[in-house]
Design an enzyme around this catalytic site. Sequence first.
Site, PDB file in Angstrom:
ATOM      1  N   THR A 148      32.515  43.877  28.596  1.00  0.00           N
ATOM      2  CA  THR A 148      32.518  45.222  28.019  1.00  0.00           C
ATOM      3  C   THR A 148      33.394  46.182  28.812  1.00  0.00           C
ATOM      4  OG1 THR A 148      30.522  45.737  29.281  1.00  0.00           O
ATOM      5  CG2 THR A 148      30.215  45.027  26.994  1.00  0.00           C
ATOM      6  N   GLY A 205      34.614  31.169  42.897  1.00  0.00           N
ATOM      7  CA  GLY A 205      34.515  30.504  41.607  1.00  0.00           C
ATOM      8  C   GLY A 205      33.145  30.533  40.993  1.00  0.00           C
ATOM      9  N   ALA A 206      32.235  31.334  41.551  1.00  0.00           N
ATOM     10  CA  ALA A 206      30.859  31.370  41.063  1.00  0.00           C
ATOM     11  C   ALA A 206      30.582  32.590  40.185  1.00  0.00           C
ATOM     12  CB  ALA A 206      29.881  31.353  42.233  1.00  0.00           C
ATOM     13  N   SER A 231      32.471  37.651  42.095  1.00  0.00           N
ATOM     14  CA  SER A 231      33.563  38.557  42.483  1.00  0.00           C
ATOM     15  C   SER A 231      34.027  38.402  43.925  1.00  0.00           C
ATOM     16  CB  SER A 231      33.179  40.016  42.208  1.00  0.00           C
ATOM     17  OG  SER A 231      32.905  40.201  40.846  1.00  0.00           O
ATOM     18  N   SER A 245      36.994  37.589  44.675  1.00  0.00           N
ATOM     19  CA  SER A 245      38.340  38.174  44.713  1.00  0.00           C
ATOM     20  C   SER A 245      38.281  39.685  44.866  1.00  0.00           C
ATOM     21  CB  SER A 245      39.129  37.793  43.457  1.00  0.00           C
ATOM     22  OG  SER A 245      38.502  38.285  42.286  1.00  0.00           O
ATOM     23  N   GLU A 260      44.730  43.521  40.902  1.00  0.00           N
ATOM     24  CA  GLU A 260      44.369  42.313  40.168  1.00  0.00           C
ATOM     25  C   GLU A 260      45.109  42.235  38.832  1.00  0.00           C
ATOM     26  OE1 GLU A 260      40.966  39.120  39.936  1.00  0.00           O
ATOM     27  OE2 GLU A 260      40.723  40.943  41.104  1.00  0.00           O
ATOM     28  N   ASP A 268      34.065  44.797  38.658  1.00  0.00           N
ATOM     29  CA  ASP A 268      33.928  44.059  39.917  1.00  0.00           C
ATOM     30  C   ASP A 268      34.334  44.912  41.104  1.00  0.00           C
ATOM     31  OD1 ASP A 268      33.249  42.056  38.195  1.00  0.00           O
ATOM     32  OD2 ASP A 268      34.995  40.799  38.598  1.00  0.00           O
TER      33      ASP A 268
END
Length: 377
Positions: free
Chosen positions: A34, A118-119, A122, A124, A156, A168
């Site tokens: 969203t 990868g979970a 966040s 990154s 990003e 994030d």
Amino acid sequence: MNPAILAADFRARFGGQPRLFRAPGRINIIGEHTDYSEGFVLPAAIDRWCLVAAAPNGLGRLRAVSQTLGQEMEADLTALAPRGDWTDYVAGPAKTLLEAGLAVVGADLLIASDVPVGAGVSSSAALQVAVTRALLALSGLEADGVQVACWTRASENRFVGMPCGIMDSYASANGVDGGALMLDCRSLRATPAALPEGASFLLVNSMVSHRLVGGEYRRRREDCEAAARTLGVPALRDVAEADLPAALRKLSGDPAKRCRHVVTENARVGRAVTAMAAGDLVALGALMNQSHASLRDDMEVSLPVIDQLAAIAQATLGVHGARLMGGGFGGCVIALVDSAAAGEVQAAIAGAYGAVIGETPEAFVCRAVAGASEVLA
């Protein structure tokens, strides 16, 4: 992670005394896919951190070492370019600050993190927020958490190439200790939301690592933008829930499904805040279950194995609701659990899901923490 140990490691590697900065990962209780439609989200920063030891080097260069990966990078500040790996999350913030006209100094950075990669929590964003905070401080510059979030999202989007929204970065930069944030992704105004007493949020990793720089996430965003254009609104957040049936008559195919998800998910965020304030775990859990179904059927970002994990969690005694968390195509399921039974619930879900995938999944109960800050070693 021990800041004092990281500072000592920095001195051994680079010499000199560093300053230390940390930024947390995040959960999202509800409000998925969203944020890039300028809608509503309900994240909380969590007690998993990216920690950066940093000092100016006087060389006009960015030198960074990742203890977590055992890798390093070096680049001139005037020649920062994407490399398609973890270094983009270090160089990107520097490039973004320079493009904003800020006089960023060359710096040495030693990075450690216990935010799972990868979970869907966040990792990154935590890295970029921590690096941004470090570079600003070393350069004698100040910025509030909202501005830091905007810069890291720009990094990003433009440098890494991931068309994500603001959630994030915002949660990592602005989290509140012990609570969540009800964030309006258009105005960037956030209202603290107290977490319900007697309940905890359990994360269970599907062990399917997601990489959202790829095309599927981008296509979901493009579908939402196409739906908004057809409906003649700036973004799907401008479609009220009561107007959804009329809107869907003007849409078809994937844009229709994406529109239904965004509009109903925005409404679920508001209802979730009300449920949390009332301590209504049954209502909150039901909303999380509905969110998962919508992510699976309308946004189409789940996977069969993640649907299995969500179903296992939803059927476990002591769980009020569970759903896929994050952008999808892998990552974690978040479950609302009774705090008193959290250990037993975690073991039950991990055991049942582990039997499905043939390995024990990572799982942990998280605690809501404050956002990014400088820390003392």
